[in-house]
Structures are given as C-alpha cells and as structure tokens.
Scaffold this motif. Structure first.
Motif, PDB file in Angstrom:
ATOM      1  N   VAL A   1      33.009   4.857 -40.603  1.00  0.00           N
ATOM      2  CA  VAL A   1      32.671   3.920 -41.668  1.00  0.00           C
ATOM      3  C   VAL A   1      31.479   3.066 -41.227  1.00  0.00           C
ATOM      4  CG1 VAL A   1      34.314   2.157 -40.889  1.00  0.00           C
ATOM      5  CG2 VAL A   1      33.629   2.217 -43.286  1.00  0.00           C
ATOM      6  N   TYR A   2      30.625   2.767 -42.187  1.00  0.00           N
ATOM      7  CA  TYR A   2      29.470   1.901 -42.000  1.00  0.00           C
ATOM      8  C   TYR A   2      29.812   0.576 -42.667  1.00  0.00           C
ATOM      9  CZ  TYR A   2      24.701   0.117 -42.736  1.00  0.00           C
ATOM     10  OH  TYR A   2      23.566  -0.642 -42.757  1.00  0.00           O
ATOM     11  N   VAL A   3      29.741  -0.516 -41.910  1.00  0.00           N
ATOM     12  CA  VAL A   3      30.101  -1.835 -42.432  1.00  0.00           C
ATOM     13  C   VAL A   3      28.959  -2.802 -42.179  1.00  0.00           C
ATOM     14  CG1 VAL A   3      31.695  -3.785 -42.193  1.00  0.00           C
ATOM     15  CG2 VAL A   3      32.564  -1.453 -42.000  1.00  0.00           C
ATOM     16  N   GLU A   4      28.622  -3.575 -43.203  1.00  0.00           N
ATOM     17  CA  GLU A   4      27.716  -4.709 -43.049  1.00  0.00           C
ATOM     18  C   GLU A   4      28.518  -5.956 -43.320  1.00  0.00           C
ATOM     19  OE1 GLU A   4      24.069  -4.569 -45.237  1.00  0.00           O
ATOM     20  OE2 GLU A   4      23.713  -2.474 -44.714  1.00  0.00           O
ATOM     21  N   GLY A   5      28.245  -7.006 -42.571  1.00  0.00           N
ATOM     22  CA  GLY A   5      29.002  -8.231 -42.773  1.00  0.00           C
ATOM     23  C   GLY A   5      28.479  -9.379 -41.969  1.00  0.00           C
ATOM     24  N   LYS A   6      29.348 -10.369 -41.771  1.00  0.00           N
ATOM     25  CA  LYS A   6      29.014 -11.597 -41.064  1.00  0.00           C
ATOM     26  C   LYS A   6      30.049 -11.852 -39.977  1.00  0.00           C
ATOM     27  CE  LYS A   6      27.158 -13.561 -45.254  1.00  0.00           C
ATOM     28  NZ  LYS A   6      26.987 -14.744 -46.066  1.00  0.00           N
ATOM     29  N   ILE A   7      29.605 -12.445 -38.880  1.00  0.00           N
ATOM     30  CA  ILE A   7      30.519 -12.823 -37.808  1.00  0.00           C
ATOM     31  C   ILE A   7      31.242 -14.101 -38.219  1.00  0.00           C
ATOM     32  CG2 ILE A   7      30.699 -13.619 -35.422  1.00  0.00           C
ATOM     33  CD1 ILE A   7      28.247 -11.921 -34.797  1.00  0.00           C
ATOM     34  N   ARG A   8      32.549 -14.077 -38.067  1.00  0.00           N
ATOM     35  CA  ARG A   8      33.380 -15.249 -38.342  1.00  0.00           C
ATOM     36  C   ARG A   8      34.269 -15.501 -37.127  1.00  0.00           C
ATOM     37  NH1 ARG A   8      30.464 -16.929 -42.067  1.00  0.00           N
ATOM     38  NH2 ARG A   8      30.900 -16.437 -44.215  1.00  0.00           N
ATOM     39  N   THR A   9      34.314 -16.742 -36.677  1.00  0.00           N
ATOM     40  CA  THR A   9      35.187 -17.120 -35.563  1.00  0.00           C
ATOM     41  C   THR A   9      36.245 -18.065 -36.104  1.00  0.00           C
ATOM     42  OG1 THR A   9      33.341 -16.909 -34.030  1.00  0.00           O
ATOM     43  CG2 THR A   9      35.265 -18.125 -33.261  1.00  0.00           C
TER      44      THR A   9
END
Length: 156
Positions: A75-83
């Motif tokens: 799977v190819y995923v684009e997103g944002k880092i969340r802590t």
C-alpha cells in the motif's frame, strides 16, 4: 513561516487492519506497514534494514482499508506525522508516533495466501482486486476555449 508535515510511504502490511467504530459514528483503521532498504556495510556484507510505521486512517479511508487491505498487501500512503502522549496502566507517561493517512493507493496483494483447508501449497482463490483507489480530489478542469470560438482571446 508555515512548516510542512508530509510523509510518503510504500510498504507491506504486517497484519490485517484493526477497525474501531467510535460513538460519534466515525470509523478508524490502524495497521502497521514495513518499509525496507538494503545496503552494503563497511565489510561488504549486504544488510537489510526494516522500519515499522503505525498508520491510522479515518472514515472513508478506514472503510476502504477494512474492505481491501490484508496482511502482506502493498500500500502507498500519504499523510502527516502525529505524536500522541498518554499515561499507561502503570502511570508511566508514554509517547507514540503515528502516520495519519490523508490518501492511500492500493498497490497490490501480498504474497500468495496458502489454501488452509486443502493442506496444499496452491494459493487460495481470491476475489478480483479493485483498481487502485486514489482518494485525493481530481485536479480542476479548465475551459481552454473560454475566450470564444477562435480560442485566441486571452482573458488578460
């Protein structure tokens, strides 16, 4: 100045997605994907390094993940880092880093699944895979003949 928080990952699922439905009606899918890279170390020995990434998808993307993603799939995923920070059951403060997916493309199925009932090594029959799902909105279309019949009139 505004910052950029963008992650692009192409990897394989380590297990089927875990799906949760929240009281608000939202759905959340979480799963881990592995990305690997290989290189030769100083001694010339080939080394493979694998990183695991925790992915979190919401609502429509969670529905797609629930229906189509399985262990081993690419799977190819684009997103944002969340802590996120939380306190565990032993009252210890913990931090976990996740990727909140904003778009996903199904790349293909994983390694052939074994036929568990027959005891053989032939791959189990699978339903046809859907075409890749791109969840980002399409680019707007522009009327190239907006200036009239000739198309030579420019609006500026």
């Amino acid at each position: 100045m505004a910052g950029v928080n963008k992650v692009i990952l192409l990897g394989n699922l380590g297990a089927d997605p875990e799906i949760r439905s929240l009281p608000s009606g939202s759905k959340v899918a979480t799963f881990n994907i592995a990305t690997s890279e290989a290189y030769n170390n100083k001694e010339g020995v080939r080394v493979e390094q694998t990183e695991w990434h925790r992915i979190e998808l919401w609502d429509n993307l969670a529905n797609i993940a629930e229906q189509y993603l399985h262990k081993g799939d690419s799977v190819y995923v684009e997103g944002k880092i969340r802590t996120e920070e939380y306190t565990d059951k032993d009252n210890i403060n913990r931090r976990v880093t996740k990727i909140r997916g904003t778009s996903m493309t199904l790349v293909g199925s994983g390694r052939g699944r074994e036929n568990q009932e027959g005891g053989g090594s032939a791959p189990a029959p699978q339903a046809p895979r859907p075409a890749p799902v791109q969840t980002t909105p399409p680019a707007p279309e522009f009327d190239t003949n907006a200036g009239g019949e000739g198309g030579d009139d420019l609006p500026f």
